[in-house]
Design an enzyme around this catalytic site. Structure first.
Site, PDB file in Angstrom:
ATOM      1  N   ASN A  11       6.099 112.871   5.244  1.00  0.00           N
ATOM      2  CA  ASN A  11       5.262 112.387   3.630  1.00  0.00           C
ATOM      3  C   ASN A  11       7.312 111.406   4.202  1.00  0.00           C
ATOM      4  O   ASN A  11       7.809 111.964   4.020  1.00  0.00           O
ATOM      5  CB  ASN A  11       5.037 112.587   2.620  1.00  0.00           C
ATOM      6  N   ASP A  13       7.415 108.978   1.930  1.00  0.00           N
ATOM      7  CA  ASP A  13       7.949 108.041   0.298  1.00  0.00           C
ATOM      8  C   ASP A  13       9.043 108.367  -0.186  1.00  0.00           C
ATOM      9  O   ASP A  13       9.570 107.108  -0.725  1.00  0.00           O
ATOM     10  CB  ASP A  13       7.416 108.826  -1.025  1.00  0.00           C
ATOM     11  N   HIS A  14       9.999 109.210   0.187  1.00  0.00           N
ATOM     12  CA  HIS A  14      11.691 108.940  -0.299  1.00  0.00           C
ATOM     13  C   HIS A  14      12.423 108.713   0.755  1.00  0.00           C
ATOM     14  O   HIS A  14      13.681 107.981   0.609  1.00  0.00           O
ATOM     15  CB  HIS A  14      12.017 110.956  -0.280  1.00  0.00           C
ATOM     16  N   ARG A  22      18.288 100.075  -4.091  1.00  0.00           N
ATOM     17  CA  ARG A  22      18.831  98.981  -3.872  1.00  0.00           C
ATOM     18  C   ARG A  22      17.932  98.067  -4.698  1.00  0.00           C
ATOM     19  O   ARG A  22      18.795  96.623  -3.738  1.00  0.00           O
ATOM     20  CB  ARG A  22      19.789  99.271  -2.721  1.00  0.00           C
ATOM     21  N   HIS A  47       2.136 108.485  -1.139  1.00  0.00           N
ATOM     22  CA  HIS A  47       1.545 108.180  -2.239  1.00  0.00           C
ATOM     23  C   HIS A  47       2.391 106.997  -2.749  1.00  0.00           C
ATOM     24  O   HIS A  47       3.658 106.166  -2.948  1.00  0.00           O
ATOM     25  CB  HIS A  47       2.444 109.145  -2.843  1.00  0.00           C
ATOM     26  N   ARG A  49       2.489 104.966  -6.467  1.00  0.00           N
ATOM     27  CA  ARG A  49       1.788 105.487  -8.204  1.00  0.00           C
ATOM     28  C   ARG A  49       1.798 104.574  -8.485  1.00  0.00           C
ATOM     29  O   ARG A  49       2.085 103.592  -8.392  1.00  0.00           O
ATOM     30  CB  ARG A  49       3.775 105.964  -8.070  1.00  0.00           C
ATOM     31  N   ARG A  53       7.426 103.263  -7.844  1.00  0.00           N
ATOM     32  CA  ARG A  53       8.815 104.147  -7.879  1.00  0.00           C
ATOM     33  C   ARG A  53       9.279 104.496  -6.337  1.00  0.00           C
ATOM     34  O   ARG A  53      10.294 103.880  -6.201  1.00  0.00           O
ATOM     35  CB  ARG A  53       9.332 105.164  -8.493  1.00  0.00           C
ATOM     36  N   HIS A  54       8.474 104.573  -5.633  1.00  0.00           N
ATOM     37  CA  HIS A  54       8.898 104.252  -3.830  1.00  0.00           C
ATOM     38  C   HIS A  54       8.317 103.899  -2.785  1.00  0.00           C
ATOM     39  O   HIS A  54       8.785 102.518  -3.406  1.00  0.00           O
ATOM     40  CB  HIS A  54       8.972 105.586  -3.222  1.00  0.00           C
ATOM     41  N   GLU A  74      -1.738 109.488  -1.295  1.00  0.00           N
ATOM     42  CA  GLU A  74      -2.095 110.182  -2.073  1.00  0.00           C
ATOM     43  C   GLU A  74      -2.076 109.231  -3.407  1.00  0.00           C
ATOM     44  O   GLU A  74      -1.426 107.614  -3.477  1.00  0.00           O
ATOM     45  CB  GLU A  74      -0.872 110.836  -2.431  1.00  0.00           C
ATOM     46  N   THR A 109       8.464 115.295  -9.315  1.00  0.00           N
ATOM     47  CA  THR A 109       7.376 114.851  -8.426  1.00  0.00           C
ATOM     48  C   THR A 109       5.792 115.236  -9.139  1.00  0.00           C
ATOM     49  O   THR A 109       5.733 115.848 -10.256  1.00  0.00           O
ATOM     50  CB  THR A 109       8.121 115.674  -7.745  1.00  0.00           C
ATOM     51  N   THR A 110       4.948 115.596  -7.906  1.00  0.00           N
ATOM     52  CA  THR A 110       3.547 116.016  -8.509  1.00  0.00           C
ATOM     53  C   THR A 110       4.009 117.605  -9.012  1.00  0.00           C
ATOM     54  O   THR A 110       4.145 118.313  -8.335  1.00  0.00           O
ATOM     55  CB  THR A 110       2.296 116.082  -7.552  1.00  0.00           C
ATOM     56  N   GLU A 160      -6.542 120.067   0.207  1.00  0.00           N
ATOM     57  CA  GLU A 160      -4.605 120.348   0.273  1.00  0.00           C
ATOM     58  C   GLU A 160      -3.758 121.224  -0.831  1.00  0.00           C
ATOM     59  O   GLU A 160      -4.387 121.114  -2.436  1.00  0.00           O
ATOM     60  CB  GLU A 160      -4.005 119.312   0.164  1.00  0.00           C
ATOM     61  N   HIS A 195       4.022 120.337  -0.695  1.00  0.00           N
ATOM     62  CA  HIS A 195       4.634 120.696  -1.867  1.00  0.00           C
ATOM     63  C   HIS A 195       6.151 121.592  -1.556  1.00  0.00           C
ATOM     64  O   HIS A 195       5.953 122.917  -1.852  1.00  0.00           O
ATOM     65  CB  HIS A 195       4.232 120.720  -2.951  1.00  0.00           C
ATOM     66  N   GLY A 196       7.210 121.030  -0.510  1.00  0.00           N
ATOM     67  CA  GLY A 196       8.304 122.251  -1.380  1.00  0.00           C
ATOM     68  C   GLY A 196       8.428 122.164  -0.375  1.00  0.00           C
ATOM     69  O   GLY A 196       9.565 123.936  -0.384  1.00  0.00           O
ATOM     70  N   GLY A 218       7.777 116.233   2.995  1.00  0.00           N
ATOM     71  CA  GLY A 218       8.717 115.174   2.668  1.00  0.00           C
ATOM     72  C   GLY A 218       9.860 115.090   2.206  1.00  0.00           C
ATOM     73  O   GLY A 218      10.916 115.217   3.399  1.00  0.00           O
ATOM     74  N   HIS A 219      10.031 115.206   0.796  1.00  0.00           N
ATOM     75  CA  HIS A 219      11.439 115.562   1.169  1.00  0.00           C
ATOM     76  C   HIS A 219      12.252 116.283   1.658  1.00  0.00           C
ATOM     77  O   HIS A 219      13.459 115.608   1.889  1.00  0.00           O
ATOM     78  CB  HIS A 219      11.306 116.507  -1.096  1.00  0.00           C
TER      79      HIS A 219
HETATM   80  N1  PXP Z   1       1.289 116.635  -0.816  1.00  0.00           N
HETATM   81  C1  PXP Z   1       1.407 116.525  -1.910  1.00  0.00           C
HETATM   82  C2  PXP Z   1       0.322 116.218  -2.159  1.00  0.00           C
HETATM   83  C3  PXP Z   1       2.309 116.234  -2.818  1.00  0.00           C
HETATM   84  O1  PXP Z   1       1.892 114.763  -3.623  1.00  0.00           O
HETATM   85  C4  PXP Z   1       3.643 115.773  -2.215  1.00  0.00           C
HETATM   86  C5  PXP Z   1       4.692 115.766  -2.797  1.00  0.00           C
HETATM   87  O2  PXP Z   1       4.656 113.782  -3.076  1.00  0.00           O
HETATM   88  C6  PXP Z   1       3.735 116.468  -0.565  1.00  0.00           C
HETATM   89  C7  PXP Z   1       3.007 117.056  -0.013  1.00  0.00           C
HETATM   90  C8  PXP Z   1       5.030 116.618  -0.773  1.00  0.00           C
HETATM   91  O3  PXP Z   1       5.928 117.414  -1.147  1.00  0.00           O
HETATM   92  P1  PXP Z   1       7.917 117.425  -0.646  1.00  0.00           P
HETATM   93  O4  PXP Z   1       8.428 115.883  -0.874  1.00  0.00           O
HETATM   94  O5  PXP Z   1       8.019 118.403  -1.535  1.00  0.00           O
HETATM   95  O6  PXP Z   1       7.133 117.907   0.605  1.00  0.00           O
END
Ligand code: PXP
Length: 245
Positions: A11, A13-14, A22, A47, A49, A53-54, A74, A109-110, A160, A195-196, A218-219
């Protein structure tokens, strides 16, 4: 132990979060996606949104064209998103995927999975619209059997499972994840999870729930890459997935 090696979805996004901090042109999430694939990612997630935001609208066609594996977008089940993302992904039929997620504008976050039981009609309608455009559809759900059973909607081929609780240290949640994965499998749904997840908590999950065929992370990858680099952050996770097969 399964002999099948699950896929890693990265992912990005970040990477875009850093760019938006910036409003600059860098770092480019498209470059991150292409490099992630070079290092072994089998899927790229972003994702879009409603508050942008990203990931920005202009990133989506660039990602669609650059990603060689599969792009997983997403999004919330809104008219705006169906029109925006649908029109971009439909140009390459059955190649890319949309994962429907809940969205709350005040969340960092979600915060949880979709309430498929409560919003069954809306989700069924959204899935039908996206399938008309030949886009694969997944649902992001909590490891709750009622939600998994409700996700067995025509046109949905994958769920998922939300691993946030497990990732926050509730290792008992692994039992719920395992049961949810088995239930989804029995319904003919392919199982992803995310997630996480980090290089600390992935190993146990991979060993305990071999029914999961894809991890979306992702994060922790973006964060760790600040110190060890994008390649190492990705390859370390792939190694965890590989060694537990
Ligand atoms: N899966 C879904 C559906 C999410 O919304 C996210 C966060 O955007 C992730 C996975 C990835 O989560 P993380 O960034 O905590 O790894």
């Amino acid at each position: 132990m399964s002999t099948f090696t699950p896929r890693l979805g990265v992912n990005i996004d970040h990477v875009a979060t850093l760019r938006q901090a910036r409003r600059s042109a860098y770092p480019d999430p498209v470059t991150a996606a292409v490099m992630a694939e070079m290092y072994g990612a089998a899927q790229i997630t972003c994702h879009i949104r409603s508050d942008r935001r990203h990931i920005q609208d202009a990133d989506l066609p660039r990602l669609r064209d650059a990603v060689q594996t599969q792009l997983n977008v997403e999004m919330a089940a809104t008219v705006e998103m169906i029109e925006l993302v649908g029109s971009i992904l439909t140009t390459q039929p059955n190649r890319h995927r949309i994962t429907l997620v809940p969205e709350n504008p005040t969340e960092i976050t979600t915060e949880g999975g979709l309430d498929v039981c409560k919003h069954h009609q809306l989700i069924t309608h959204t899935v039908a619209k996206l399938r008309q455009q030949q886009i694969a559809v997944s649902l992001f759900v909590d490891p709750d059997l009622k939600q998994i059973e409700a996700s067995n909607i025509e046109g949905v081929d994958m769920i998922e499972i939300n691993t946030a609780k497990y990732a926050e240290g509730d290792t008992e949640d692994i039992i719920r994840i395992k049961n949810a994965a088995l239930c989804a499998q029995s319904l003919g749904l392919t199982v992803a999870a995310g997630h996480g997840l980090t290089h600390h908590n992935l190993d146990y999950l991979v060993r305990a729930v071999p029914e999961i065929i894809e991890y979306n992370i992702g994060h922790s990858i973006v964060s760790r890459s600040v110190f060890v680099g994008w390649e190492v952050a990705i390859r370390d996770l792939l190694q965890i997935i590989e060694r537990t097969k």
